[in-house]
Motif scaffolding. Structure first.
Motif, PDB file in Angstrom:
ATOM      1  N   GLU A 196       0.911  -1.227   0.135  1.00 53.11           N
ATOM      2  CA  GLU A 196      -0.139   0.036  -0.121  1.00 53.11           C
ATOM      3  C   GLU A 196       0.942   1.275  -0.136  1.00 53.11           C
ATOM      4  O   GLU A 196       1.898   1.250   0.631  1.00 53.11           O
ATOM      5  CB  GLU A 196      -0.795  -0.048   1.244  1.00 53.11           C
ATOM      6  N   VAL A 197       0.373   2.225  -0.876  1.00 48.45           N
ATOM      7  CA  VAL A 197       1.087   3.507  -1.062  1.00 48.45           C
ATOM      8  C   VAL A 197       0.356   4.583  -0.303  1.00 48.45           C
ATOM      9  O   VAL A 197      -0.832   4.746  -0.689  1.00 48.45           O
ATOM     10  CB  VAL A 197       1.578   3.741  -2.322  1.00 48.45           C
ATOM     11  N   ARG A 198       0.770   5.093   0.491  1.00 50.98           N
ATOM     12  CA  ARG A 198      -0.121   6.211   1.325  1.00 50.98           C
ATOM     13  C   ARG A 198       0.767   7.502   1.530  1.00 50.98           C
ATOM     14  O   ARG A 198       1.971   7.573   1.666  1.00 50.98           O
ATOM     15  CB  ARG A 198      -0.594   5.728   2.750  1.00 50.98           C
ATOM     16  N   LEU A 199       0.001   8.660   1.602  1.00 54.21           N
ATOM     17  CA  LEU A 199       0.616   9.853   1.866  1.00 54.21           C
ATOM     18  C   LEU A 199       0.111  10.449   3.191  1.00 54.21           C
ATOM     19  O   LEU A 199      -1.133  10.485   3.378  1.00 54.21           O
ATOM     20  CB  LEU A 199       0.327  10.926   0.855  1.00 54.21           C
ATOM     21  N   PHE A 200       0.696  10.906   4.204  1.00 54.10           N
ATOM     22  CA  PHE A 200       0.506  11.441   5.677  1.00 54.10           C
ATOM     23  C   PHE A 200       0.994  12.814   5.793  1.00 54.10           C
ATOM     24  O   PHE A 200       2.127  13.218   5.265  1.00 54.10           O
ATOM     25  CB  PHE A 200       1.192  10.470   6.519  1.00 54.10           C
ATOM     26  N   THR A 201       0.169  13.604   6.428  1.00 58.33           N
ATOM     27  CA  THR A 201       0.400  15.110   6.841  1.00 58.33           C
ATOM     28  C   THR A 201       0.341  15.063   8.321  1.00 58.33           C
ATOM     29  O   THR A 201      -0.300  14.591   8.976  1.00 58.33           O
ATOM     30  CB  THR A 201      -0.518  16.055   6.189  1.00 58.33           C
ATOM     31  N   TYR A 202       1.299  15.850   8.900  1.00 54.81           N
ATOM     32  CA  TYR A 202       1.429  16.227  10.262  1.00 54.81           C
ATOM     33  C   TYR A 202       1.631  17.769  10.718  1.00 54.81           C
ATOM     34  O   TYR A 202       2.278  18.616   9.866  1.00 54.81           O
ATOM     35  CB  TYR A 202       2.635  15.515  10.928  1.00 54.81           C
ATOM     36  N   ASP A 203       0.906  17.929  11.582  1.00 55.37           N
ATOM     37  CA  ASP A 203       1.163  19.526  12.211  1.00 55.37           C
ATOM     38  C   ASP A 203       2.232  19.499  13.251  1.00 55.37           C
ATOM     39  O   ASP A 203       2.313  18.892  14.190  1.00 55.37           O
ATOM     40  CB  ASP A 203      -0.411  19.854  12.934  1.00 55.37           C
ATOM     41  N   ILE A 204       3.285  20.566  12.440  1.00 56.67           N
ATOM     42  CA  ILE A 204       4.397  20.750  13.498  1.00 56.67           C
ATOM     43  C   ILE A 204       4.601  22.139  13.944  1.00 56.67           C
ATOM     44  O   ILE A 204       5.693  22.655  14.201  1.00 56.67           O
ATOM     45  CB  ILE A 204       5.797  20.389  12.550  1.00 56.67           C
ATOM     46  N   SER A 205       3.443  22.763  14.162  1.00 55.53           N
ATOM     47  CA  SER A 205       3.402  24.166  14.802  1.00 55.53           C
ATOM     48  C   SER A 205       4.056  24.172  16.126  1.00 55.53           C
ATOM     49  O   SER A 205       4.587  24.811  16.402  1.00 55.53           O
ATOM     50  CB  SER A 205       1.761  24.412  14.946  1.00 55.53           C
ATOM     51  N   ASP A 206       3.843  22.970  16.648  1.00 54.20           N
ATOM     52  CA  ASP A 206       4.482  22.608  18.116  1.00 54.20           C
ATOM     53  C   ASP A 206       5.430  21.672  18.008  1.00 54.20           C
ATOM     54  O   ASP A 206       4.848  20.314  18.064  1.00 54.20           O
ATOM     55  CB  ASP A 206       3.360  22.472  19.273  1.00 54.20           C
ATOM     56  N   PRO A 207       6.753  21.726  17.852  1.00 53.39           N
ATOM     57  CA  PRO A 207       7.481  20.626  17.442  1.00 53.39           C
ATOM     58  C   PRO A 207       7.619  19.776  18.739  1.00 53.39           C
ATOM     59  O   PRO A 207       8.193  18.584  18.314  1.00 53.39           O
ATOM     60  CB  PRO A 207       8.784  21.426  17.366  1.00 53.39           C
ATOM     61  N   ASP A 208       7.201  19.951  19.699  1.00 55.78           N
ATOM     62  CA  ASP A 208       7.285  19.225  21.036  1.00 55.78           C
ATOM     63  C   ASP A 208       6.067  18.196  20.986  1.00 55.78           C
ATOM     64  O   ASP A 208       6.073  17.147  21.686  1.00 55.78           O
ATOM     65  CB  ASP A 208       7.408  19.662  22.235  1.00 55.78           C
ATOM     66  N   ASN A 209       4.899  18.752  20.265  1.00 52.59           N
ATOM     67  CA  ASN A 209       3.889  17.897  20.292  1.00 52.59           C
ATOM     68  C   ASN A 209       3.173  17.639  18.719  1.00 52.59           C
ATOM     69  O   ASN A 209       2.361  18.141  18.314  1.00 52.59           O
ATOM     70  CB  ASN A 209       2.577  18.366  20.887  1.00 52.59           C
ATOM     71  N   ILE A 210       3.919  16.885  17.952  1.00 55.27           N
ATOM     72  CA  ILE A 210       3.640  16.799  16.667  1.00 55.27           C
ATOM     73  C   ILE A 210       2.601  15.904  16.432  1.00 55.27           C
ATOM     74  O   ILE A 210       2.341  14.877  16.803  1.00 55.27           O
ATOM     75  CB  ILE A 210       4.621  16.177  15.842  1.00 55.27           C
ATOM     76  N   LYS A 211       1.347  16.677  15.803  1.00 56.14           N
ATOM     77  CA  LYS A 211       0.064  16.031  15.542  1.00 56.14           C
ATOM     78  C   LYS A 211      -0.249  15.431  14.254  1.00 56.14           C
ATOM     79  O   LYS A 211      -0.110  16.225  13.159  1.00 56.14           O
ATOM     80  CB  LYS A 211      -1.053  16.860  16.111  1.00 56.14           C
ATOM     81  N   PRO A 212      -0.989  14.149  13.977  1.00 56.56           N
ATOM     82  CA  PRO A 212      -1.295  13.899  12.667  1.00 56.56           C
ATOM     83  C   PRO A 212      -2.427  14.630  12.196  1.00 56.56           C
ATOM     84  O   PRO A 212      -3.247  15.149  13.144  1.00 56.56           O
ATOM     85  CB  PRO A 212      -1.929  12.475  12.960  1.00 56.56           C
ATOM     86  N   LEU A 213      -2.442  15.196  10.914  1.00 53.71           N
ATOM     87  CA  LEU A 213      -3.519  15.838  10.333  1.00 53.71           C
ATOM     88  C   LEU A 213      -4.225  15.292   9.424  1.00 53.71           C
ATOM     89  O   LEU A 213      -5.575  15.244   9.489  1.00 53.71           O
ATOM     90  CB  LEU A 213      -2.747  17.267   9.533  1.00 53.71           C
ATOM     91  N   GLY A 214      -3.912  14.652   8.587  1.00 53.23           N
ATOM     92  CA  GLY A 214      -4.579  13.720   7.573  1.00 53.23           C
ATOM     93  C   GLY A 214      -3.792  12.559   7.041  1.00 53.23           C
ATOM     94  O   GLY A 214      -2.631  12.623   6.915  1.00 53.23           O
ATOM     95  N   GLU A 215      -4.450  11.618   5.980  1.00 51.67           N
ATOM     96  CA  GLU A 215      -3.841  10.820   5.213  1.00 51.67           C
ATOM     97  C   GLU A 215      -4.566  10.475   3.923  1.00 51.67           C
ATOM     98  O   GLU A 215      -5.955  10.603   3.839  1.00 51.67           O
ATOM     99  CB  GLU A 215      -3.527   9.702   6.087  1.00 51.67           C
ATOM    100  N   THR A 216      -4.080   9.840   2.944  1.00 45.44           N
ATOM    101  CA  THR A 216      -4.687   9.239   1.655  1.00 45.44           C
ATOM    102  C   THR A 216      -4.187   8.221   1.130  1.00 45.44           C
ATOM    103  O   THR A 216      -2.929   8.184   1.267  1.00 45.44           O
ATOM    104  CB  THR A 216      -4.914  10.478   0.724  1.00 45.44           C
ATOM    105  N   GLU A 217      -4.716   7.252   0.851  1.00 45.08           N
ATOM    106  CA  GLU A 217      -4.274   6.153   0.172  1.00 45.08           C
ATOM    107  C   GLU A 217      -4.204   6.486  -1.258  1.00 45.08           C
ATOM    108  O   GLU A 217      -5.056   7.085  -1.869  1.00 45.08           O
ATOM    109  CB  GLU A 217      -5.305   4.802   0.334  1.00 45.08           C
ATOM    110  N   ILE A 218      -2.873   6.094  -2.162  1.00 42.62           N
ATOM    111  CA  ILE A 218      -2.851   6.590  -3.372  1.00 42.62           C
ATOM    112  C   ILE A 218      -3.045   5.281  -4.162  1.00 42.62           C
ATOM    113  O   ILE A 218      -3.892   5.469  -5.292  1.00 42.62           O
ATOM    114  CB  ILE A 218      -1.349   7.189  -3.482  1.00 42.62           C
ATOM    115  N   ILE A 219      -2.464   4.275  -3.803  1.00 45.19           N
ATOM    116  CA  ILE A 219      -2.956   3.102  -4.584  1.00 45.19           C
ATOM    117  C   ILE A 219      -2.415   1.669  -3.813  1.00 45.19           C
ATOM    118  O   ILE A 219      -1.631   1.777  -2.727  1.00 45.19           O
ATOM    119  CB  ILE A 219      -2.115   3.159  -6.082  1.00 45.19           C
ATOM    120  N   LYS A 220      -3.038   0.593  -4.237  1.00 45.53           N
ATOM    121  CA  LYS A 220      -2.378  -0.728  -3.579  1.00 45.53           C
ATOM    122  C   LYS A 220      -1.849  -1.527  -4.647  1.00 45.53           C
ATOM    123  O   LYS A 220      -1.932  -1.354  -5.918  1.00 45.53           O
ATOM    124  CB  LYS A 220      -3.744  -1.153  -2.945  1.00 45.53           C
TER     125      LYS A 220
END
Length: 650
Positions: A324-348
């Motif tokens: 599976e190929v996926r793309l992930f995004t993370y919020d790094i506004s607070d580098p001590d508390n990196i939070k997941p934002l979203g993800e999408t599956e591109i292809i299997k």
């Protein structure tokens, strides 16, 4: 501690990987070996014109602290600084582009990996691991007598280049570990890597220490900084360690994102651990901040990126029955508390081959039987969306965004397996189109290109409207001369057992090596294939000096007159070797004898592994068409054949 223990481990690992190369794909393994072994890759670099490739575009635009990469070649004015695996550090004066000259050089014990140049100093990353324990070198090869390193892990050598005719090593800085990648950010050189393993002494065998138990429990990575603002006072500033590995790095003016492979045995799943290292202090102080564990793995640094306080990464996850190929995004506004934002599956069920982020977009290439190019909209980082896709033959390995155009290097598999340059129009993200494609090498040949695996060999010369791509292949001319007895083994006792002509075979097929560089014009409308020129050995880097192109290989530097782009001709040459040594460069960068060796099957099965490997390396016929790793795999296979045959005889 035995200083050769790390080298032995690296050699064993390389041998193991080489046996898998033909199954897993040599391109992936060769690059993986380079990244995870003792050799440091992508050491930081500096020259008057900064080269920012793959790191934070926002950080580069700020121009507060320029970000530069290392390379094996650095050009400053009319001087070209070169790292050569066989000769060390070389300086070429190309003021007269038609008569370039080697004006200075110095040996560097250890494997010179990459370098950068700042003012009157060159900083060279050295590795303690040659990997040559694996290879029986041909007699006369300079590698056989290369000075061996007296250190473990990696070092940075500081070379005084104020007088180009007398480059002098002023000192070395130990990195206390194996360097993986580096950058220069402003006045500071940053290096990431992994710690040296700890060893314990065995009372029963004190000359052969064993790995400490913690090595198997958890790998430790490091990030180190060296201030190079004052050439007379080069100072190590900081060194921090953290969990996991540090094989790849993405850099902005504020942070280093150090990524390493992680396997969770409980979940039976691979992850990429990304550590945020704060480098906002311009003097080099480092602060370790938060980290994230992303499902899947990455191939190179272009698979991750940061943009407007968002970290983006594209991975491939594999397991029993899924891919599976996926793309992930993370919020790094607070580098001590990196939070997941979203993800999408591109292809299997396809492999991930290339990724490139470009502001609010990403371009992803996967491959199974065709090459889908995906366009991903990241304008809303919480909702990454695939907006369009295009199917084309083969696959790309590196993508260069040019506004609403993409230039990509990769592999075409329609008539053999050959390097190809593709040009895409992505002005409409819902309907990407291919404008044109240039394939290198004759049809149905195994043609290779350094640019497919190393993006720094893929050179776009905007000032000339040219793309220059090195490539190599072998063609065969049939010689009716009967094959005679084979030459003796390298430093060996005599000919192969059962030597002589092959039964019933008189003509021999002798390979003709082609090492060359292809010129491709590009404009807004597409690509146009022009001429190509020959080189003595495989070209690693291409650039421009005055109105000439220069091409650099392990054999030397050539300058090329391209006034007639359909018929480029050599203008000058600065050879790094002389006489017989220079003549012995062939299809491979290894020194080889230009004598074909017939190897009867019966003789093979009676040879030791060392003898067989020596014969294969010596044989131009073999080296012309098979690279080193598959050759080693061939040796391993033949060894099992030999052992199996002996068991059957009993």
């Amino acid at each position: 501690m035995n200083p050769r223990i790390p080298n032995r481990l690296a050699t064993r690992l390389l041998l193991t990987c080489s046996c898998l190369a033909l199954l897993a794909g040599c391109d992936t393994l060769l690059r993986s070996n380079a990244l995870t072994g003792a050799a440091g890759l992508d050491a930081p670099a500096a020259s008057p014109a900064p080269e920012v490739s793959g790191d934070s575009a926002a950080g580069a635009a700020a121009a507060v602290r320029e970000i530069e990469e290392a390379d094996v070649v650095k050009q400053v004015g009319d001087k070209i600084y070169i790292l050569n695996r066989l000769k060390g550090f070389i300086i070429v004066d190309a003021a007269d582009a038609d008569n370039p000259k080697v004006v200075g050089s110095t040996e560097l014990p250890g494997n010179p990996v990459e370098m950068f140049v700042v003012d009157r100093r060159a900083f060279v990353v050295l590795s303690a691991d040659y990997g040559f324990d694996l290879i029986l070198l041909p007699a006369g090869s300079p590698l056989a007598g290369a000075p061996q390193p007296e250190f473990n892990g990696s070092q940075i050598a500081i070379v005084d280049i104020a007088d180009p005719t007398r480059p002098t090593v002023l000192g070395k800085i130990s990195l206390a570990g194996f360097a993986s990648q580096s950058r220069r950010v402003g006045d500071v050189l940053y290096v990431v890597g992994r710690n040296l393993p700890s060893f314990l002494t065995d009372p029963l065998d004190p000359d052969n220490p064993v790995l400490a138990p913690e090595y198997y429990e958890e790998e430790r990575a490091f990030v180190a900084s060296i201030n190079v603002a004052d050439p007379a006072d080069i100072r190590p500033v900081d060194r921090k360690t953290f969990r996991g590995g540090a094989v790849e790095m993405h850099v902005s003016t504020e942070a280093i994102f150090a990524a390493g492979y992680l396997y969770d045995a409980d979940l039976a799943q691979s992850f990429t651990r990304v550590q945020y290292a704060d480098i906002t202090d311009p003097t080099g102080l480092i602060e370790i901040r938060g980290a994230v564990r992303v499902p899947g793995h990455i191939r190179n640094r272009f698979y991750m990126d940061d943009f407007e306080r968002t970290f983006r990464i594209c991975t491939q996850s594999r397991g029993f029955g899924f891919n599976e190929v996926r793309l992930f995004t993370y919020d790094i506004s607070d580098p001590d508390n990196i939070k997941p934002l979203g993800e999408t599956e591109i292809i299997k069920n396809e492999s991930l081959r290339a990724v490139r982020f470009d502001g609010p977009r990403a371009y992803v290439v996967t491959f199974l039987q065709i090459d889908p190019l995906f366009v991903i909209d990241l304008s809303d980082p919480a909702k990454p969306t695939v907006t369009g896709a295009l199917d084309v033959p083969g696959f790309s390995t590196h993508i260069v965004p040019r506004g609403d155009r993409l230039i990509a290097i990769g592999i075409d598999d329609t008539e053999g397996r050959r390097p190809a340059v593709a040009y895409y129009d992505v002005s409409d993200p819902t309907k990407p189109t291919q404008l044109s494609r240039v394939i290198l090498g004759p049809p149905y040949t195994f043609t290779e290109s350094e640019a497919v695996y190393d993006e720094k060999a893929f050179k776009i010369l905007d000032e000339l409207g040219l793309i220059v791509i090195p490539f190599s292949h072998a063609s065969f001319d049939f010689d009716e001369t009967p094959i005679g007895p084979p030459p003796p083994l390298i430093d060996g006792p005599g000919p192969l057992p059962g030597g002589g002509p092959l039964p019933g075979a008189t003509p021999s097929s002798r390979p003709k090596c082609v090492n060359a560089v292809q010129l491709v014009e590009f404009s807004d409308r597409g690509l146009k294939q022009r001429g190509w020129f020959d080189a003595r050995s495989r070209v690693q880097r291409v650039g421009i000096i005055s109105d000439r192109i220069f091409a650099i290989s392990q054999a030397g530097l050539q300058t090329i007159d391209i006034s007639d782009r359909d018929n480029p001709v050599q203008a000058g040459e600065a050879a790094f070797f002389e006489g017989e040594e220079l003549a012995r460069f062939g299809c491979s960068d290894f020194f080889i004898d230009e004598v074909p060796i017939p190897i009867p099957i019966d003789g093979i099965l009676d040879l030791t592994v060392a003898e067989l490997l020596a014969q294969i390396i010596r044989s131009t016929d073999m080296c012309a068409t098979v690279s080193v790793v598959p050759m080693i795999s061939l040796v391993a296979g033949m060894t099992f054949m030999r052992r199996g045959r002996r068991r059957r005889r009993k």
